[in-house]
Design a protein around this motif. Structure first.
Motif, PDB file in Angstrom:
ATOM      1  N   GLY A 229       6.973 -12.768  -5.670  1.00  0.00           N
ATOM      2  CA  GLY A 229       5.915 -12.444  -6.624  1.00  0.00           C
ATOM      3  C   GLY A 229       5.235 -11.134  -6.320  1.00  0.00           C
ATOM      4  O   GLY A 229       4.838 -10.879  -5.182  1.00  0.00           O
ATOM      5  N   MET A 230       5.140 -10.288  -7.370  1.00  0.00           N
ATOM      6  CA  MET A 230       4.453  -9.009  -7.256  1.00  0.00           C
ATOM      7  C   MET A 230       3.480  -8.876  -8.422  1.00  0.00           C
ATOM      8  O   MET A 230       3.168  -9.864  -9.095  1.00  0.00           O
ATOM      9  CB  MET A 230       5.479  -7.880  -7.184  1.00  0.00           C
ATOM     10  CG  MET A 230       6.348  -7.968  -5.928  1.00  0.00           C
ATOM     11  SD  MET A 230       7.497  -6.584  -5.663  1.00  0.00           S
ATOM     12  CE  MET A 230       8.744  -6.942  -6.891  1.00  0.00           C
ATOM     13  N   SER A 231       2.992  -7.670  -8.657  1.00  0.00           N
ATOM     14  CA  SER A 231       1.881  -7.486  -9.593  1.00  0.00           C
ATOM     15  C   SER A 231       2.151  -8.062 -10.975  1.00  0.00           C
ATOM     16  O   SER A 231       1.256  -8.606 -11.625  1.00  0.00           O
ATOM     17  CB  SER A 231       1.542  -5.990  -9.734  1.00  0.00           C
ATOM     18  OG  SER A 231       0.914  -5.509  -8.569  1.00  0.00           O
ATOM     19  N   ASN A 232       3.390  -7.960 -11.443  1.00  0.00           N
ATOM     20  CA  ASN A 232       3.669  -8.375 -12.820  1.00  0.00           C
ATOM     21  C   ASN A 232       4.136  -9.812 -12.961  1.00  0.00           C
ATOM     22  O   ASN A 232       4.358 -10.280 -14.080  1.00  0.00           O
ATOM     23  CB  ASN A 232       4.718  -7.433 -13.441  1.00  0.00           C
ATOM     24  CG  ASN A 232       6.006  -7.389 -12.643  1.00  0.00           C
ATOM     25  OD1 ASN A 232       6.056  -7.848 -11.502  1.00  0.00           O
ATOM     26  ND2 ASN A 232       7.050  -6.821 -13.220  1.00  0.00           N
TER      27      ASN A 232
ATOM     28  N   ILE B 295      -3.768  -3.919  -7.394  1.00  0.00           N
ATOM     29  CA  ILE B 295      -4.865  -3.623  -6.469  1.00  0.00           C
ATOM     30  C   ILE B 295      -5.193  -2.136  -6.454  1.00  0.00           C
ATOM     31  O   ILE B 295      -6.341  -1.736  -6.654  1.00  0.00           O
ATOM     32  CB  ILE B 295      -4.516  -4.097  -5.039  1.00  0.00           C
ATOM     33  CG1 ILE B 295      -4.483  -5.629  -4.980  1.00  0.00           C
ATOM     34  CG2 ILE B 295      -5.527  -3.548  -4.021  1.00  0.00           C
ATOM     35  CD1 ILE B 295      -4.000  -6.190  -3.654  1.00  0.00           C
ATOM     36  N   PHE B 296      -4.173  -1.314  -6.232  1.00  0.00           N
ATOM     37  CA  PHE B 296      -4.405   0.116  -6.021  1.00  0.00           C
ATOM     38  C   PHE B 296      -4.253   0.960  -7.278  1.00  0.00           C
ATOM     39  O   PHE B 296      -4.575   2.149  -7.260  1.00  0.00           O
ATOM     40  CB  PHE B 296      -3.447   0.642  -4.951  1.00  0.00           C
ATOM     41  CG  PHE B 296      -3.693   0.076  -3.580  1.00  0.00           C
ATOM     42  CD1 PHE B 296      -4.792   0.482  -2.825  1.00  0.00           C
ATOM     43  CD2 PHE B 296      -2.836  -0.863  -3.030  1.00  0.00           C
ATOM     44  CE1 PHE B 296      -5.014  -0.028  -1.552  1.00  0.00           C
ATOM     45  CE2 PHE B 296      -3.040  -1.379  -1.763  1.00  0.00           C
ATOM     46  CZ  PHE B 296      -4.136  -0.959  -1.022  1.00  0.00           C
ATOM     47  N   GLY B 297      -3.751   0.375  -8.356  1.00  0.00           N
ATOM     48  CA  GLY B 297      -3.483   1.154  -9.555  1.00  0.00           C
ATOM     49  C   GLY B 297      -2.081   1.739  -9.531  1.00  0.00           C
ATOM     50  O   GLY B 297      -1.328   1.572  -8.571  1.00  0.00           O
ATOM     51  N   LEU B 298      -1.726   2.420 -10.608  1.00  0.00           N
ATOM     52  CA  LEU B 298      -0.391   2.994 -10.720  1.00  0.00           C
ATOM     53  C   LEU B 298      -0.170   4.066  -9.657  1.00  0.00           C
ATOM     54  O   LEU B 298      -1.031   4.902  -9.413  1.00  0.00           O
ATOM     55  CB  LEU B 298      -0.184   3.613 -12.103  1.00  0.00           C
ATOM     56  CG  LEU B 298      -0.145   2.649 -13.291  1.00  0.00           C
ATOM     57  CD1 LEU B 298      -0.058   3.435 -14.584  1.00  0.00           C
ATOM     58  CD2 LEU B 298       1.031   1.686 -13.170  1.00  0.00           C
ATOM     59  N   ARG B 299       1.006   4.032  -9.029  1.00  0.00           N
ATOM     60  CA  ARG B 299       1.378   5.100  -8.114  1.00  0.00           C
ATOM     61  C   ARG B 299       1.735   6.341  -8.920  1.00  0.00           C
ATOM     62  O   ARG B 299       2.077   6.237 -10.094  1.00  0.00           O
ATOM     63  CB  ARG B 299       2.541   4.650  -7.240  1.00  0.00           C
ATOM     64  CG  ARG B 299       2.190   3.420  -6.380  1.00  0.00           C
ATOM     65  CD  ARG B 299       3.345   3.037  -5.475  1.00  0.00           C
ATOM     66  NE  ARG B 299       2.997   1.872  -4.664  1.00  0.00           N
ATOM     67  CZ  ARG B 299       3.362   0.622  -4.963  1.00  0.00           C
ATOM     68  NH1 ARG B 299       4.083   0.375  -6.041  1.00  0.00           N
ATOM     69  NH2 ARG B 299       3.004  -0.385  -4.186  1.00  0.00           N
TER      70      ARG B 299
ATOM     71  N   SER C 235       0.794  -1.232   0.000  1.00  0.00           N
ATOM     72  CA  SER C 235       0.000   0.000   0.000  1.00  0.00           C
ATOM     73  C   SER C 235       0.824   1.277   0.000  1.00  0.00           C
ATOM     74  O   SER C 235       0.338   2.347   0.372  1.00  0.00           O
ATOM     75  CB  SER C 235      -0.961  -0.016   1.190  1.00  0.00           C
ATOM     76  OG  SER C 235      -0.302  -0.356   2.391  1.00  0.00           O
ATOM     77  N   LYS C 236       2.080   1.198  -0.423  1.00  0.00           N
ATOM     78  CA  LYS C 236       2.932   2.383  -0.495  1.00  0.00           C
ATOM     79  C   LYS C 236       2.281   3.495  -1.315  1.00  0.00           C
ATOM     80  O   LYS C 236       1.758   3.261  -2.400  1.00  0.00           O
ATOM     81  CB  LYS C 236       4.279   2.012  -1.125  1.00  0.00           C
ATOM     82  CG  LYS C 236       5.254   3.176  -1.246  1.00  0.00           C
ATOM     83  CD  LYS C 236       6.620   2.724  -1.726  1.00  0.00           C
ATOM     84  CE  LYS C 236       6.612   2.343  -3.193  1.00  0.00           C
ATOM     85  NZ  LYS C 236       7.988   2.080  -3.695  1.00  0.00           N
TER      86      LYS C 236
ATOM     87  N   VAL D  23       2.296 -13.454  -1.686  1.00  0.00           N
ATOM     88  CA  VAL D  23       2.587 -12.553  -2.797  1.00  0.00           C
ATOM     89  C   VAL D  23       2.280 -11.130  -2.364  1.00  0.00           C
ATOM     90  O   VAL D  23       1.332 -10.877  -1.632  1.00  0.00           O
ATOM     91  CB  VAL D  23       1.788 -12.928  -4.067  1.00  0.00           C
ATOM     92  CG1 VAL D  23       2.266 -14.264  -4.627  1.00  0.00           C
ATOM     93  CG2 VAL D  23       0.287 -12.994  -3.794  1.00  0.00           C
ATOM     94  N   ARG D  24       3.106 -10.191  -2.818  1.00  0.00           N
ATOM     95  CA  ARG D  24       2.998  -8.790  -2.409  1.00  0.00           C
ATOM     96  C   ARG D  24       2.546  -7.977  -3.629  1.00  0.00           C
ATOM     97  O   ARG D  24       3.310  -7.777  -4.569  1.00  0.00           O
ATOM     98  CB  ARG D  24       4.353  -8.288  -1.904  1.00  0.00           C
ATOM     99  CG  ARG D  24       4.978  -9.207  -0.851  1.00  0.00           C
ATOM    100  CD  ARG D  24       6.348  -8.728  -0.389  1.00  0.00           C
ATOM    101  NE  ARG D  24       7.290  -8.504  -1.475  1.00  0.00           N
ATOM    102  CZ  ARG D  24       8.046  -9.448  -2.014  1.00  0.00           C
ATOM    103  NH1 ARG D  24       7.969 -10.710  -1.585  1.00  0.00           N
ATOM    104  NH2 ARG D  24       8.879  -9.152  -2.984  1.00  0.00           N
ATOM    105  N   ILE D  25       1.315  -7.530  -3.602  1.00  0.00           N
ATOM    106  CA  ILE D  25       0.716  -6.940  -4.804  1.00  0.00           C
ATOM    107  C   ILE D  25       0.224  -5.525  -4.510  1.00  0.00           C
ATOM    108  O   ILE D  25      -0.598  -5.320  -3.617  1.00  0.00           O
ATOM    109  CB  ILE D  25      -0.437  -7.826  -5.316  1.00  0.00           C
ATOM    110  CG1 ILE D  25       0.113  -9.218  -5.651  1.00  0.00           C
ATOM    111  CG2 ILE D  25      -1.104  -7.192  -6.524  1.00  0.00           C
ATOM    112  CD1 ILE D  25      -0.925 -10.205  -6.110  1.00  0.00           C
ATOM    113  N   GLY D  26       0.756  -4.568  -5.249  1.00  0.00           N
ATOM    114  CA  GLY D  26       0.364  -3.184  -5.073  1.00  0.00           C
ATOM    115  C   GLY D  26      -0.398  -2.629  -6.260  1.00  0.00           C
ATOM    116  O   GLY D  26      -1.587  -2.332  -6.179  1.00  0.00           O
ATOM    117  N   THR D  27       0.279  -2.496  -7.396  1.00  0.00           N
ATOM    118  CA  THR D  27      -0.307  -1.850  -8.567  1.00  0.00           C
ATOM    119  C   THR D  27      -1.586  -2.516  -9.029  1.00  0.00           C
ATOM    120  O   THR D  27      -2.561  -1.842  -9.377  1.00  0.00           O
ATOM    121  CB  THR D  27       0.720  -1.828  -9.715  1.00  0.00           C
ATOM    122  OG1 THR D  27       1.909  -1.173  -9.273  1.00  0.00           O
ATOM    123  CG2 THR D  27       0.158  -1.095 -10.928  1.00  0.00           C
TER     124      THR D  27
END
Length: 238
Positions: free
Chosen positions: A208-211, A230-234, A40-41, A224-228
Motif C-alpha cells: 500500500g502506497m499513497s494511491n 505526506i510530502f506532496g508531488l515530487r 521521503s525520496k 504502508v509506505r506513503i510519500g506523495t
C-alpha cells in the motif's frame, strides 16, 4: 521550509493518519496495528526532520546515496529508518547499522549478501522479502512460487531475521484496482505465518502506497509506505 509549507506538511500528516484510522476501523482493526512509513525520496533533510517532529516515526528511503547524505545531516533523528528501494549488493555495507529494516530483499542472492555484511559487523539485520506479485518484468522481486524455497534457504543464516513480506503492485489508477494483488499477498503472508521456520517471524505485511493504502489496509496490511500524500508531488511528478 516556509511557514505555509510546514503547515501544509502538518496537515498532510494529520490527514493521512486520519485516513489510516478510518480504513482500519472500517476493516474491524485497531489503527495501532498499522505502521506508517513516510517515503521521503527526493525530500530534503529539513523536510524529513520536520515530518518526524510532527508525528512521523518511520522514514523510508529508496536510494542509498540519498540516504547517506541525509543521514549525515541528521534527517532521521527521532525515527526508525527503513530502506525501501532497489538495492545493489555493493551498496549493502552502507546500510548495515543504519537501517532498522531493509524492506526490499528481492532475491536469495541479495539476502545472503546482507547476511554476510551483517555478520561482519556482529549485527542481525531485519529484512522483508519483496514479492513481485504482479509478475511485472520491469520490477524486481521474488515470484510467489519461489518464496517458500527462498525462505527455507535464508532462514538458516544468522545475519538476517526475516520479519515479513513487502510488495509493490502494478500502478493503480482507481479505487479497488489492486485488491486482487493485496489479497494474494495476504494469502502468502498467512500461509507462511502458519509454518515453523527458525529465524522467521511474519510480523509485517508492507503493501500500500499513497494511491491505494486504504485498500491495502482492508486486505490486512500492517505497514504502508506513503510519500506523495505526506510530502506532496515530487519534482518529476509535477
Amino acid at each position: 521550509m516556509t511557514g505555509p509549507q510546514l503547515e501544509q506538511l502538518k496537515e498532510n500528516i494529520q490527514q493521512v493518519k486520519l485516513r489510516i484510522q478510518q480504513a482500519a476501523q472500517k476493516a474491524g482493526r485497531s489503527p495501532d496495528e498499522i505502521h506508517l512509513v513516510a517515503a521521503s525520496k527526493m525530500n530534503s533533510a529539513e523536510r524529513v526532520q520536520a515530518a518526524i517532529q510532527n508525528g512521523i516515526s518511520i522514514a523510508g528511503e529508496n536510494r542509498v546515496q540519498e540516504l547517506l547524505e541525509k543521514y549525515e545531516q541528521g534527517a532521521y533523528e527521532g525515527a526508525q529508518l527503513h530502506f525501501i528501494g532497489t538495492l545493489q549488493t555493493n551498496k549493502i555495507k552502507y546500510l548495515i547499522g543504519k537501517t532498522a529494516l531493509i524492506q526490499s530483499v528481492s532475491s536469495e542472492k541479495l539476502g545472503r549478501a546482507i547476511a554476510r555484511e551483517a555478520e561482519k559487523k556482529g549485527i542481525c539485520q531485519d529484512i522483508l522479502l519483496e514479492v513481485n506479485i504482479g509478475m511485472e518484468e520491469s520490477k524486481s522481486g521474488l515470484s510467489s512460487n519461489s518464496l517458500l524455497s527462498v525462505i527455507e534457504q535464508l532462514s538458516v543464516l544468522s545475519g538476517i531475521h526475516i520479519r515479513g513480506l513487502m510488495a509493490i503492485p502494478p500502478i493503480s489508477h482507481g479505487h479497488n484496482e489492486n485488491l486482487r494483488y493485496f489479497d494474494r499477498m495476504r494469502g502468502l503472508f498467512i500461509d507462511i505465518s502458519k509454518k515453523r521456520y527458525d529465524n522467521v517471524s511474519m510480523d509485517f505485511l508492507s503493501i500500500g502506497m499513497s494511491n491505494d493504502f486504504e485498500d491495502a489496509i482492508s486486505c490486512g496490511a500492517n505497514m504502508v509506505r506513503i510519500g506523495t500524500a505526506i510530502f506532496g508531488l515530487r519534482p518529476y511528478m509535477r
